[in-house]
Design a protein around this motif. Structure first.
Motif, PDB file in Angstrom:
ATOM      1  N   LEU A 166      -2.105   7.370   6.544  1.00 48.82           N
ATOM      2  CA  LEU A 166      -1.933   6.432   5.436  1.00 48.82           C
ATOM      3  C   LEU A 166      -3.244   5.955   4.829  1.00 48.82           C
ATOM      4  O   LEU A 166      -3.275   5.535   3.678  1.00 48.82           O
ATOM      5  CB  LEU A 166      -1.140   5.211   5.911  1.00 48.82           C
ATOM      6  N   SER A 167      -4.314   5.982   5.599  1.00 47.72           N
ATOM      7  CA  SER A 167      -5.567   5.436   5.088  1.00 47.72           C
ATOM      8  C   SER A 167      -6.758   6.049   5.803  1.00 47.72           C
ATOM      9  O   SER A 167      -6.689   6.354   6.993  1.00 47.72           O
ATOM     10  CB  SER A 167      -5.592   3.916   5.259  1.00 47.72           C
ATOM     11  N   GLY A 168      -7.843   6.203   5.059  1.00 50.35           N
ATOM     12  CA  GLY A 168      -9.072   6.687   5.658  1.00 50.35           C
ATOM     13  C   GLY A 168     -10.165   5.643   5.636  1.00 50.35           C
ATOM     14  O   GLY A 168     -11.033   5.613   6.501  1.00 50.35           O
ATOM     15  N   GLU A 169     -10.125   4.756   4.635  1.00 48.30           N
ATOM     16  CA  GLU A 169     -11.185   3.764   4.466  1.00 48.30           C
ATOM     17  C   GLU A 169     -10.649   2.356   4.202  1.00 48.30           C
ATOM     18  O   GLU A 169     -11.196   1.376   4.692  1.00 48.30           O
ATOM     19  CB  GLU A 169     -12.089   4.151   3.282  1.00 48.30           C
ATOM     20  N   HIS A 170      -9.595   2.257   3.422  1.00 42.97           N
ATOM     21  CA  HIS A 170      -9.177   0.958   2.901  1.00 42.97           C
ATOM     22  C   HIS A 170      -8.310   0.155   3.856  1.00 42.97           C
ATOM     23  O   HIS A 170      -8.038  -1.013   3.610  1.00 42.97           O
ATOM     24  CB  HIS A 170      -8.428   1.143   1.576  1.00 42.97           C
ATOM     25  N   GLY A 171      -7.853   0.777   4.925  1.00 42.82           N
ATOM     26  CA  GLY A 171      -7.020   0.066   5.884  1.00 42.82           C
ATOM     27  C   GLY A 171      -5.548   0.059   5.487  1.00 42.82           C
ATOM     28  O   GLY A 171      -5.164   0.542   4.426  1.00 42.82           O
ATOM     29  N   ILE A 172      -4.726  -0.500   6.363  1.00 42.54           N
ATOM     30  CA  ILE A 172      -3.279  -0.518   6.143  1.00 42.54           C
ATOM     31  C   ILE A 172      -2.872  -1.692   5.258  1.00 42.54           C
ATOM     32  O   ILE A 172      -2.312  -1.518   4.186  1.00 42.54           O
ATOM     33  CB  ILE A 172      -2.528  -0.584   7.485  1.00 42.54           C
ATOM     34  N   GLY A 173      -3.176  -2.898   5.700  1.00 41.15           N
ATOM     35  CA  GLY A 173      -2.850  -4.067   4.894  1.00 41.15           C
ATOM     36  C   GLY A 173      -1.356  -4.258   4.712  1.00 41.15           C
ATOM     37  O   GLY A 173      -0.533  -3.577   5.323  1.00 41.15           O
ATOM     38  N   MET A 174      -1.003  -5.175   3.843  1.00 39.76           N
ATOM     39  CA  MET A 174       0.407  -5.490   3.623  1.00 39.76           C
ATOM     40  C   MET A 174       1.126  -4.378   2.861  1.00 39.76           C
ATOM     41  O   MET A 174       2.299  -4.115   3.085  1.00 39.76           O
ATOM     42  CB  MET A 174       0.522  -6.812   2.859  1.00 39.76           C
ATOM     43  N   LEU A 175       0.409  -3.706   1.965  1.00 34.87           N
ATOM     44  CA  LEU A 175       1.041  -2.690   1.131  1.00 34.87           C
ATOM     45  C   LEU A 175       1.592  -1.535   1.955  1.00 34.87           C
ATOM     46  O   LEU A 175       2.681  -1.032   1.692  1.00 34.87           O
ATOM     47  CB  LEU A 175       0.039  -2.163   0.096  1.00 34.87           C
ATOM     48  N   LYS A 176       0.842  -1.110   2.976  1.00 29.69           N
ATOM     49  CA  LYS A 176       1.233   0.080   3.721  1.00 29.69           C
ATOM     50  C   LYS A 176       1.895  -0.223   5.057  1.00 29.69           C
ATOM     51  O   LYS A 176       2.293   0.700   5.766  1.00 29.69           O
ATOM     52  CB  LYS A 176       0.002   0.962   3.964  1.00 29.69           C
ATOM     53  N   SER A 177       2.009  -1.489   5.410  1.00 32.36           N
ATOM     54  CA  SER A 177       2.551  -1.825   6.732  1.00 32.36           C
ATOM     55  C   SER A 177       3.964  -1.281   6.927  1.00 32.36           C
ATOM     56  O   SER A 177       4.347  -0.900   8.035  1.00 32.36           O
ATOM     57  CB  SER A 177       2.534  -3.339   6.944  1.00 32.36           C
ATOM     58  N   GLY A 178       4.730  -1.225   5.851  1.00 34.94           N
ATOM     59  CA  GLY A 178       6.096  -0.721   5.951  1.00 34.94           C
ATOM     60  C   GLY A 178       6.186   0.766   6.229  1.00 34.94           C
ATOM     61  O   GLY A 178       7.261   1.275   6.571  1.00 34.94           O
ATOM     62  N   PHE A 179       5.067   1.472   6.091  1.00 33.43           N
ATOM     63  CA  PHE A 179       5.068   2.918   6.316  1.00 33.43           C
ATOM     64  C   PHE A 179       4.572   3.292   7.712  1.00 33.43           C
ATOM     65  O   PHE A 179       4.546   4.473   8.060  1.00 33.43           O
ATOM     66  CB  PHE A 179       4.170   3.610   5.284  1.00 33.43           C
ATOM     67  N   MET A 180       4.183   2.306   8.495  1.00 36.19           N
ATOM     68  CA  MET A 180       3.561   2.619   9.782  1.00 36.19           C
ATOM     69  C   MET A 180       4.478   3.395  10.711  1.00 36.19           C
ATOM     70  O   MET A 180       4.042   4.278  11.446  1.00 36.19           O
ATOM     71  CB  MET A 180       3.074   1.337  10.452  1.00 36.19           C
ATOM     72  N   ARG A 181       5.766   3.082  10.679  1.00 29.40           N
ATOM     73  CA  ARG A 181       6.694   3.788  11.569  1.00 29.40           C
ATOM     74  C   ARG A 181       6.950   5.223  11.120  1.00 29.40           C
ATOM     75  O   ARG A 181       7.480   6.026  11.884  1.00 29.40           O
ATOM     76  CB  ARG A 181       7.997   3.005  11.694  1.00 29.40           C
ATOM     77  N   LYS A 182       6.597   5.527   9.884  1.00 26.33           N
ATOM     78  CA  LYS A 182       6.668   6.919   9.444  1.00 26.33           C
ATOM     79  C   LYS A 182       5.462   7.707   9.942  1.00 26.33           C
ATOM     80  O   LYS A 182       5.548   8.907  10.183  1.00 26.33           O
ATOM     81  CB  LYS A 182       6.719   6.986   7.914  1.00 26.33           C
ATOM     82  N   ALA A 183       4.332   7.008  10.063  1.00 22.66           N
ATOM     83  CA  ALA A 183       3.091   7.686  10.421  1.00 22.66           C
ATOM     84  C   ALA A 183       2.810   7.679  11.919  1.00 22.66           C
ATOM     85  O   ALA A 183       2.095   8.548  12.420  1.00 22.66           O
ATOM     86  CB  ALA A 183       1.922   7.035   9.685  1.00 22.66           C
TER      87      ALA A 183
END
Length: 213
Positions: A166-183
């Protein structure tokens, strides 16, 4: 050493902002820089030229002095500012894919944002597969804002499907937190929660920002 990539939209946008002679007739360009002793740099440069020729590079340009090199890097560094001139807002995404999947990821990224009628300028660090789609839009337009959210979800799904993250530099944050279980698998998330609890037993550091439960 550095190995960056810019797509056609990015180059065209930069050229309209600051003319440096980027090849806007190409679909993408790689910007490479090597360092070291003079003799070593010469050897590395020739090796790069040979590899580029082997794999069908249409045009190879070698900076002849520091000024030419500085102009190329100025163009690369000004990419975000150039894109920001297009519309009231620019949102930058950040995803990583295996290096041999970069062409496929860029192609699919274009298709995704084209489908939602959003302008995307793609750049990134090809050396480690870290790609940044910069999306130009007007967040005051509800439809555009909603389309961006849908496109971003498809973008992250695509990165994961290609074996990326999901991220290489910018981090997960609130925007991508919902995708963590996919990754990530459940064990990985479990360990993250345990580490968070170890350092923050009272849950006072950004409570609920990543793990809501």
């Amino acid at each position: 050493a550095t190995l960056d990539i810019m797509d056609k939209n990015t180059m065209t946008t930069i050229e309209n902002f600051h003319h440096v002679g980027l090849p806007t007739n190409m679909e993408a360009v790689l910007v490479l820089e090597v360092d070291g002793f003079k003799e070593s740099v010469a050897v590395q440069t020739q090796q790069i030229i040979d590899i580029c020729n082997k794999f069908g590079a249409k045009n190879i340009r070698v900076s002849q002095n520091q000024q030419e090199a500085d102009e190329l890097w100025f163009a690369r560094r000004s990419a975000f500012g150039a894109v920001a001139r297009l519309r009231p807002n620019v949102l930058t995404e950040d995803a990583v894919v295996p290096r041999d999947k970069i062409p496929e990821f860029i192609t699919k990224t274009r298709e995704i944002f084209d489908r939602y009628n959003l302008t995307v300028c793609i750049m990134g660090h090809a050396g480690d597969g870290n790609i940044h789609p910069n999306v130009s839009l007007d967040l005051r337009n509800k439809e555009e804002a909603e389309n961006f959210e849908k496109a971003a979800e498809e973008l992250f799904d695509t990165a994961i499907e290609l074996g990326g993250s999901l991220s290489g530099e910018h981090g997960i944050g609130m925007l991508k937190s919902g995708f963590m279980r996919k990754a990530l698998d459940e064990n990985s998330i479990k360990y993250m929660k345990e580490i968070k609890k170890l350092f923050d037993p009272k849950n006072i550091l950004n409570p609920g920002k990543i793990f809501n439960e």
